[in-house]
Design a protein around this motif. Structure first.
Motif, mmCIF file in Angstrom:
data_model
loop_
_atom_site.group_PDB
_atom_site.id
_atom_site.type_symbol
_atom_site.label_atom_id
_atom_site.label_comp_id
_atom_site.label_asym_id
_atom_site.label_seq_id
_atom_site.Cartn_x
_atom_site.Cartn_y
_atom_site.Cartn_z
ATOM 1 N N THR A 179 -2.739 -49.182 -25.262
ATOM 2 C CA THR A 179 -1.353 -49.453 -25.091
ATOM 3 C C THR A 179 -1.010 -48.856 -23.692
ATOM 4 O O THR A 179 0.355 -48.819 -23.539
ATOM 5 C CB THR A 179 -0.443 -49.075 -26.175
ATOM 6 N N GLN A 237 2.118 -50.258 -17.057
ATOM 7 C CA GLN A 237 2.707 -51.288 -17.454
ATOM 8 C C GLN A 237 1.736 -52.497 -16.874
ATOM 9 O O GLN A 237 1.150 -52.354 -15.884
ATOM 10 C CB GLN A 237 4.103 -51.376 -16.891
ATOM 11 N N ARG A 285 -4.103 -55.915 -23.814
ATOM 12 C CA ARG A 285 -4.583 -54.598 -23.868
ATOM 13 C C ARG A 285 -5.526 -54.121 -22.987
ATOM 14 O O ARG A 285 -6.258 -54.923 -22.404
ATOM 15 C CB ARG A 285 -5.011 -54.417 -25.487
ATOM 16 N N THR A 323 2.175 -55.277 -25.901
ATOM 17 C CA THR A 323 3.463 -55.528 -26.373
ATOM 18 C C THR A 323 4.088 -57.031 -25.771
ATOM 19 O O THR A 323 3.615 -57.073 -24.661
ATOM 20 C CB THR A 323 4.362 -54.316 -26.436
ATOM 21 N N ASP A 324 4.861 -57.423 -26.657
ATOM 22 C CA ASP A 324 5.447 -58.562 -25.810
ATOM 23 C C ASP A 324 4.714 -59.633 -25.268
ATOM 24 O O ASP A 324 4.788 -60.164 -24.012
ATOM 25 C CB ASP A 324 6.510 -58.373 -24.663
ATOM 26 N N ILE A 366 7.321 -60.376 -15.373
ATOM 27 C CA ILE A 366 7.810 -59.736 -16.821
ATOM 28 C C ILE A 366 7.101 -58.440 -17.093
ATOM 29 O O ILE A 366 6.061 -58.414 -17.163
ATOM 30 C CB ILE A 366 7.579 -61.073 -17.826
ATOM 31 N N LEU A 367 7.822 -57.151 -16.984
ATOM 32 C CA LEU A 367 6.932 -56.160 -17.257
ATOM 33 C C LEU A 367 6.900 -55.706 -18.656
ATOM 34 O O LEU A 367 8.016 -55.639 -19.483
ATOM 35 C CB LEU A 367 7.363 -55.184 -16.543
ATOM 36 N N SER A 368 5.816 -55.371 -19.343
ATOM 37 C CA SER A 368 5.634 -54.767 -20.746
ATOM 38 C C SER A 368 4.530 -53.857 -20.729
ATOM 39 O O SER A 368 3.573 -53.619 -19.985
ATOM 40 C CB SER A 368 5.173 -56.148 -21.444
ATOM 41 N N ASN A 369 4.849 -53.088 -21.835
ATOM 42 C CA ASN A 369 3.492 -52.273 -22.037
ATOM 43 C C ASN A 369 2.521 -52.868 -22.643
ATOM 44 O O ASN A 369 2.764 -53.994 -23.408
ATOM 45 C CB ASN A 369 4.145 -51.125 -23.064
ATOM 46 N N ARG A 411 3.747 -59.959 -16.193
ATOM 47 C CA ARG A 411 2.948 -61.303 -16.671
ATOM 48 C C ARG A 411 3.976 -62.282 -15.982
ATOM 49 O O ARG A 411 5.259 -61.774 -15.354
ATOM 50 C CB ARG A 411 3.118 -61.634 -18.164
ATOM 51 N N GLY A 418 -1.879 -60.697 -18.488
ATOM 52 C CA GLY A 418 -1.216 -59.572 -17.681
ATOM 53 C C GLY A 418 -2.009 -59.134 -16.449
ATOM 54 O O GLY A 418 -3.114 -59.548 -16.225
ATOM 55 N N ALA A 450 1.674 -59.151 -23.546
ATOM 56 C CA ALA A 450 0.913 -58.419 -22.896
ATOM 57 C C ALA A 450 -0.476 -58.237 -23.314
ATOM 58 O O ALA A 450 -0.725 -57.732 -24.413
ATOM 59 C CB ALA A 450 1.563 -57.260 -22.083
#
Length: 259
Positions: free
Chosen positions: A153, A171, A210, A205-206, A199-202, A174, A101, A208
């Protein structure tokens, strides 16, 4: 004989690029979030006197051919996105990504991406990079806020008069091909057609990574490996120059035969 001159010249140029790239990696050994670069090479066209598989007089096929190469060329540089070492700084606005990320930052009228989490606050309390680019989503910390906390997170919070206030959710971006990102300098990358859409993720999650508060991700440059590459490139440069010298001596000997 002249083909050897040109082939060796391309080899010397290739080793010059290798040394330039290695020098850049070593220069950024202490650059936060820096990812070392690797140069990819490919051989040039071949002078094919006889191709493999050519038919012979007895109606068979030759198992090998006769092909002489023309040298080498650089075809690209690859960013190696292996994890750098997290280093604790103790500064509440600093963040390191453990895993995949990028942080999103606003550079003028475009979105840029970085692994450098050395954010600080400007005069308005907004989180910015060392160059003054805003973190996206923007985080504004009130002047009277205390105990800034950023969870693994990406949840941002702080306290005002003993009460916890929740800030925006961070966020991470990736890419299906992060090696296709364009280097912009200032520890920033730009999206390209080769990298694919973000590709946006928290965080966490998914796929990405930490977020680790009060840490920074150090450069992933390995000094010993770079020094070995430097020595190898230097020796290869010398060998190519000797090939040119050998060709010159052979031409000189040939010219002496007619004297």
């Amino acid at each position: 004989m002249l083909k050897a001159f040109y082939a060796s010249a391309t080899g010397m140029r290739a080793q010059e690029l290798m040394i330039d790239n290695t020098a850049n990696n070593l220069a950024n050994v202490n650059t936060t979030g820096f990812k070392r670069k690797h140069i990819n090479f490919a051989d040039l066209l071949y002078d094919t006197t006889q191709p493999p598989g050519a038919t012979t007089l007895n109606a068979g096929f030759k198992p090998i051919g006769l092909q002489i190469g023309s040298g080498v060329r650089a075809v690209g540089t690859t960013n190696l996105f292996s994890q750098g070492t997290p280093t604790e700084t103790g500064i509440a606005t600093h963040m390191a990504i453990e895993g995949d990320g990028f942080f999103r930052v606003i550079q003028g009228n475009q979105i840029a991406y970085t692994r450098d989490g050395s954010f600080t606050t400007n005069d308005q309390g907004q989180l910015v990079t060392a160059e003054g680019f805003f973190l996206d989503p923007q985080v504004t910390i009130p002047q009277n806020a205390t105990n800034l906390a950023i969870s693994a997170t990406g949840n941002v919070s702080w306290q005002i008069d003993g009460q916890t206030v929740n800030g925006p959710q961070l966020q991470l971006a990736r890419f299906i091909n992060p090696e296709g990102l364009q280097n912009l300098g200032d520890n920033l990358y730009a999206q390209t057609a080769a990298s694919g859409q973000e590709i946006l993720s928290n965080p966490g999650t998914d796929g990405a990574g930490r977020v680790r508060q009060k840490f920074l991700e150090w450069s992933n440059v390995e000094v010993v490996s770079e020094l070995v590459s430097l020595i190898t490139a230097q020796r290869a440069y010398e060998i190519n120059s000797r090939a040119i010298r050998a060709g010159d001596e052979m031409l000189s000997s040939a010219s002496d035969l007619v004297r």
